[in-house]
Design a protein around this motif. Structure first.
Motif, mmCIF file in Angstrom:
data_model
loop_
_atom_site.group_PDB
_atom_site.id
_atom_site.type_symbol
_atom_site.label_atom_id
_atom_site.label_comp_id
_atom_site.label_asym_id
_atom_site.label_seq_id
_atom_site.Cartn_x
_atom_site.Cartn_y
_atom_site.Cartn_z
ATOM 1 N N VAL A 585 0.850 -1.186 0.000
ATOM 2 C CA VAL A 585 0.000 0.000 0.000
ATOM 3 C C VAL A 585 0.889 1.240 0.000
ATOM 4 C CG1 VAL A 585 -1.906 1.165 1.178
ATOM 5 C CG2 VAL A 585 -1.689 -1.314 1.298
ATOM 6 N N GLU A 586 0.467 2.268 -0.757
ATOM 7 C CA GLU A 586 1.253 3.503 -0.807
ATOM 8 C C GLU A 586 1.264 4.191 0.555
ATOM 9 O OE1 GLU A 586 -0.264 6.771 -3.062
ATOM 10 O OE2 GLU A 586 -2.345 6.191 -2.719
ATOM 11 N N GLY A 587 2.265 5.055 0.754
ATOM 12 C CA GLY A 587 2.404 5.754 2.013
ATOM 13 C C GLY A 587 1.308 6.785 2.222
ATOM 14 N N GLN A 588 1.139 7.172 3.493
ATOM 15 C CA GLN A 588 0.089 8.125 3.834
ATOM 16 C C GLN A 588 0.350 9.495 3.213
ATOM 17 O OE1 GLN A 588 -2.583 7.251 5.250
ATOM 18 N NE2 GLN A 588 -3.599 9.131 5.893
ATOM 19 N N ASP A 589 1.614 9.908 3.128
ATOM 20 C CA ASP A 589 1.924 11.214 2.529
ATOM 21 C C ASP A 589 1.543 11.251 1.055
ATOM 22 O OD1 ASP A 589 2.885 12.027 4.943
ATOM 23 O OD2 ASP A 589 4.989 11.594 4.480
ATOM 24 N N SER A 590 1.893 10.186 0.317
ATOM 25 C CA SER A 590 1.535 10.123 -1.095
ATOM 26 C C SER A 590 0.017 10.098 -1.274
ATOM 27 C CB SER A 590 2.169 8.894 -1.738
ATOM 28 O OG SER A 590 1.748 8.738 -3.068
ATOM 29 N N PHE A 591 -0.670 9.365 -0.405
ATOM 30 C CA PHE A 591 -2.132 9.285 -0.475
ATOM 31 C C PHE A 591 -2.767 10.650 -0.252
ATOM 32 C CE2 PHE A 591 -6.026 8.816 2.102
ATOM 33 C CZ PHE A 591 -6.867 8.279 1.151
ATOM 34 N N LEU A 592 -2.320 11.354 0.790
ATOM 35 C CA LEU A 592 -2.873 12.672 1.088
ATOM 36 C C LEU A 592 -2.564 13.668 -0.026
ATOM 37 C CD1 LEU A 592 -2.118 12.995 4.911
ATOM 38 C CD2 LEU A 592 -4.324 12.579 3.827
ATOM 39 N N PHE A 678 -13.705 21.907 15.084
ATOM 40 C CA PHE A 678 -12.244 21.844 15.203
ATOM 41 C C PHE A 678 -11.787 21.053 16.437
ATOM 42 C CE2 PHE A 678 -7.935 23.604 15.653
ATOM 43 C CZ PHE A 678 -7.492 23.429 14.354
ATOM 44 N N PRO A 679 -12.457 21.197 17.618
ATOM 45 C CA PRO A 679 -12.055 20.355 18.766
ATOM 46 C C PRO A 679 -12.205 18.867 18.498
ATOM 47 C CG PRO A 679 -13.353 22.230 19.517
ATOM 48 C CD PRO A 679 -13.448 22.219 18.021
ATOM 49 N N ARG A 680 -13.209 18.487 17.691
ATOM 50 C CA ARG A 680 -13.348 17.070 17.352
ATOM 51 C C ARG A 680 -12.151 16.586 16.514
ATOM 52 N NH1 ARG A 680 -18.446 14.659 17.833
ATOM 53 N NH2 ARG A 680 -20.094 16.037 18.599
ATOM 54 N N ILE A 681 -11.709 17.437 15.592
ATOM 55 C CA ILE A 681 -10.529 17.054 14.795
ATOM 56 C C ILE A 681 -9.302 16.937 15.689
ATOM 57 C CG2 ILE A 681 -9.035 17.760 12.900
ATOM 58 C CD1 ILE A 681 -11.391 19.201 11.658
ATOM 59 N N GLU A 682 -9.171 17.872 16.599
ATOM 60 C CA GLU A 682 -8.003 17.847 17.498
ATOM 61 C C GLU A 682 -8.017 16.623 18.391
ATOM 62 O OE1 GLU A 682 -5.711 20.902 20.585
ATOM 63 O OE2 GLU A 682 -7.782 21.284 19.951
ATOM 64 N N ALA A 683 -9.201 16.160 18.777
ATOM 65 C CA ALA A 683 -9.291 15.010 19.683
ATOM 66 C C ALA A 683 -8.820 13.724 19.024
ATOM 67 C CB ALA A 683 -10.734 14.861 20.172
ATOM 68 N N ILE A 684 -8.956 13.597 17.706
ATOM 69 C CA ILE A 684 -8.568 12.351 17.033
ATOM 70 C C ILE A 684 -7.212 12.472 16.330
ATOM 71 C CG2 ILE A 684 -10.968 11.715 16.668
ATOM 72 C CD1 ILE A 684 -10.587 12.579 13.731
ATOM 73 N N THR A 685 -6.557 13.637 16.422
ATOM 74 C CA THR A 685 -5.287 13.848 15.726
ATOM 75 C C THR A 685 -4.134 13.460 16.635
ATOM 76 O OG1 THR A 685 -6.250 15.669 14.470
ATOM 77 C CG2 THR A 685 -3.848 15.512 14.514
ATOM 78 N N SER A 686 -3.272 12.579 16.125
ATOM 79 C CA SER A 686 -2.105 12.149 16.899
ATOM 80 C C SER A 686 -0.966 13.146 16.723
ATOM 81 C CB SER A 686 -1.665 10.757 16.457
ATOM 82 O OG SER A 686 -1.281 10.764 15.093
ATOM 83 N N ALA A 687 0.137 12.887 17.446
ATOM 84 C CA ALA A 687 1.278 13.812 17.406
ATOM 85 C C ALA A 687 1.937 13.842 16.038
ATOM 86 C CB ALA A 687 2.309 13.417 18.469
ATOM 87 N N GLY A 688 1.939 12.741 15.304
ATOM 88 C CA GLY A 688 2.567 12.709 13.990
ATOM 89 C C GLY A 688 1.698 13.256 12.877
ATOM 90 N N GLN A 689 0.442 13.669 13.200
ATOM 91 C CA GLN A 689 -0.479 14.164 12.186
ATOM 92 C C GLN A 689 -0.841 15.628 12.406
ATOM 93 O OE1 GLN A 689 -3.675 11.449 12.907
ATOM 94 N NE2 GLN A 689 -2.783 9.796 11.676
#
Length: 723
Positions: A585-592, A678-689
């Protein structure tokens, strides 16, 4: 050279002296005479004196008297110089004993030829080296006519001359010897110096040769040493590289084994998670009042159970959503899902116990007061009505507390219709795509080139170029002939030519967004305006563009496809838009990056309209679809990394046009995104994202602070269309 010049100057000086000008007999050496033999001889008469003696004979005495004037001129005493010169040609005799003696020849000979001084002339042969005298070899007799005093004086003079000549000869000899010794000494010294110089040069050459040889030996040794050192280093490095290769191979093997084990465990956990979700959903259905109305607890308690059940289902759905992003559930995720399942089981058990208690209480009440059953029946019915209302209000409250996990029904219906239309188009083109005859294959290739090459040539060079490209595409879709590759091609050459060109053209537009726009964001506007123009003139191509876009990027619907039972992970990742091949599977960066390019192209098509179109109003797929897309995104649960990226790309490209269209309503929507979503997005976003999250946050803050959005980079102004 200086000594040689000095020697010649000395000889030249000697030649120019008085004695150097004396004439010598050149034949003295052949006759064996000494060079100064004539200097010791007495004076003698010349050979001509024989004529005089003949005339002085007794027969001619009368004529030879002293008084005879005719002999006055003949009988003269020769001078000293003449005697000296004549004596060199006569034989030697004693000076004192024979002064008066006369020698007469027995026979008169013919007189020799003499020169002006009385010396006999000499005639040379042609060889010029053997002179021979013209006279007879036997000299005539001589006689001295001098007095004793004159003879004595002549002897003295001759002695003095001999001494002077001997002294001069000796001095000349000494000078010559000195000069020769000087020349010899100088020559010897020069020769010695030359020898010393040659020895010095030879020594220098030997030293240079020895030094050069030593240097070459030293360099050779150093080179050999360096080579040995390099060989040793090379061997050492080879050992290190081999060790590292072995370690890397072992590490790769371990990582591959770990990856296989992780994949195996992940698939096992995914199957368990699906089982848990299926079971928890089945248990949640037991909470519905339509199941067992008689065995349910009171309405207040049932609403609490339903709310809690929905919360537990949401927890499991959050875990399942991570698997939709191409990841396997972790141990913590499984712990959360299993915990939710245990809580759901406990909730069902408590509800069932409470329902049993209610039934038991009802039974006792019925046993105790059978007579009041009719009266309470009406109350019971009223109570059931209240319970239904309470359950409905609980459902509405639960729906408001949580967001949707799927698109609205109307959106899904529109999405499925587009996909079915595209599938039917592909099915109808199967005969053309699988044709085996050479002519059909060649026509298919020419039609594909005629459709895709103009789209590949779209750029921001000038507006006139975009008009030419648009004219080519419109001409091809209208059934007119188009020059391509040196040939004329038309869709009317095949019954399915128009559908084939429309399908390939739509596919190429989406591919340009996937590749070109993903790499160069400003390319979204020239490609989007041409796509909008084609869409306006040929709506069927626009539907195919949407179908291709939704298939490659389902977030453009927006739609989060669920994973159906029996679908493999690879197939599900393809449904989500990932590229899956033999390498994985292609990498997440290429996918985004690809998703971002397609969303930007979609946002550009929404706000653009072909400036040379004849239809009034907005574009074929106007800004109302952009407002619908944002609203639908905000009604759905956000996805980590994807939602923030796509919202930022869409707002950056289309935000300026939406502000101009909706003004205050759009700023309310932006404020809702910042405060609620925006708080919902922040709640599911990890440190690498956090990259996309920070970009969206900064964009929202700047836009809300300034209450304006600048035109996006690459926007086509009015001056562009005049170029």
């Amino acid at each position: 050279m200086a000594l040689e010049s000095l020697r010649w100057r000395t000889i030249e000086g000697l030649r120019n002296t008085r004695k150097g000008k004396l004439k010598y007999d050149p034949d003295w050496l052949d006759r064996g005479e000494d060079i100064v033999a004539g200097c010791g001889e007495g004076p003698s008469l010349s050979p001509l004196s024989g004529l005089i003696i003949t005339r002085l004979s007794p027969q001619n005495n009368s004529r030879l008297s002293p008084q005879n004037s005719s002999l006055g001129g003949l009988y003269q005493v020769p001078s000293l110089r003449e005697e000296t010169s004549l004596s060199s040609k006569s034989s030697s005799s004693s000076i004192s004993a024979h002064n008066a003696a006369l020698s007469f020849p027995e026979q008169a000979a013919s007189p020799p030829k003499v020169d002006a001084r009385g010396a006999p002339q000499v005639v040379f042969d042609d060889d010029r080296t053997n002179p021979r005298p013209l006279s007879s070899p036997s000299p005539p007799p001589t006689i001295s006519m001098l007095s004793p005093r004159a003879t004595q004086m002549a002897g003295c003079i001759r002695i003095c001359e001999e001494r002077h000549r001997a002294k001069a000869k000796e001095e000349l000899r000494l000078r010559q010897e000195t000069h020769e010794q000087l020349v010899i000494s100088v020559a010897n010294r020069e020769s010695e110096q030359l020898k010393r110089f040659e020895e010095f040069m030879e020594l220098k050459q030997r030293k240079d040769f020895q030094r050069m040889r030593d240097m070459m030996d030293r360099e050779t040794k150093e080179s050999i040493g360096r080579q040995e050192k390099l060989k040793e280093e090379h061997r050492h490095r080879i050992k290190i590289v081999n060790l590292r290769l072995r370690e890397a191979e072992l590490q790769r093997s371990r990582e591959a084994e770990l990856e296989r084990q992780r994949q195996t465990d992940g698939r096992e956990r995914l199957r368990s998670l699906n089982t848990v979700q299926e079971e928890i959903l089945k248990l949640n259905q037991l909470l519905e009042p339509s199941g067992q109305a008689k065995s349910l607890p009171p309405a207040a308690d049932l609403a609490a159970y339903i709310t809690r059940g929905n919360q537990l289902c949401s927890q499991v759905s959050e875990v399942v959503r991570t698997t939709a992003e191409g990841e396997f559930p972790g141990v913590e995720d499984m712990a959360v899902a299993e915990g939710a399942l245990h809580q759901m089981r406990a909730l069902i058990r408590v509800m069932q116990e409470q329902a049993a208690e209610v039934q038991e209480r009802k039974r006792r009440e019925q046993e105790e007061a059978e007579e009041e059953e009719r009266r309470k029946q009406a109350e019971l019915q009223a109570k059931q009505e209240e319970q239904k209302k309470a359950m409905q209000s609980a459902k509405e409250k639960a729906r408001k507390q949580g967001l949707q996990t799927r698109a609205e029904d109307s959106t899904l219906k529109w999405y499925k219709e587009l996909q079915q239309s595209a599938a039917q188009c592909v099915q109808s083109l199967e005969g053309l795509n699988t044709a085996k005859d050479l002519q059909t294959k060649k026509l298919r290739m020419e039609l594909q080139k005629a459709a895709t090459i103009p789209v590949s040539q779209i750029s921001t060079i000038s507006g006139s170029q975009l008009r030419e490209i648009m004219d080519k595409i419109d001409k091809l879709l209208s059934g007119r002939s188009l020059a391509s590759g040196g040939r004329s091609v038309s869709v009317s050459q095949h019954p399915k030519g128009l559908e084939f060109v429309s399908y390939k053209l739509a596919e190429k537009f989406v591919k340009q967004g996937e590749e070109e726009v993903a790499s160069h964001h400003e390319a979204a506007f020239p490609i989007g305006v041409v796509a909008a123009g084609v869409w306006e003139l040929h709506p069927h191509v626009g539907d195919l563009i949407l179908a291709h876009l939704h298939k490659k990027c389902p977030y453009a619907v927006p739609h989060y496809p669920p994973m159906k039972e029996g679908t493999s992970v690879e197939d599900y990742q393809r449904i989500l838009g990932y590229r899956v091949d033999d390498s994985g599977v292609e990498g997440q960066d290429s996918f985004l990056k690809r998703m971002s390019g397609m969303i930007r192209l979609y946002a550009a098509i929404i706000q653009l309209r072909w400036p040379y179109g004849s239809k009034p109003g907005s574009g074929p797929h106007g800004l109302n679809h952009g407002w619908r897309w944002i609203a639908q995104m905000l009604n759905m649960e956000p996805l980590a990394d994807i939602t923030a990226t796509l919202l930022f790309d869409f707002l950056e490209v289309c935000g300026h046009a939406l502000v101009k269209q909706y003004q205050g309503q759009f700023w309310k929507l932006m404020l809702l995104i910042k405060e609620e979503y925006f708080p919902r997005i922040e709640a599911i976003t990890s440190a690498g994202q956090m990259g996309s999250f920070r970009r969206l946050q900064q964009f929202l803050e700047v836009s809300l602070r300034s209450r304006q959005m600048n035109p996006p980079k690459g926007f086509l102004s009015s001056t562009f269309w005049r170029s």
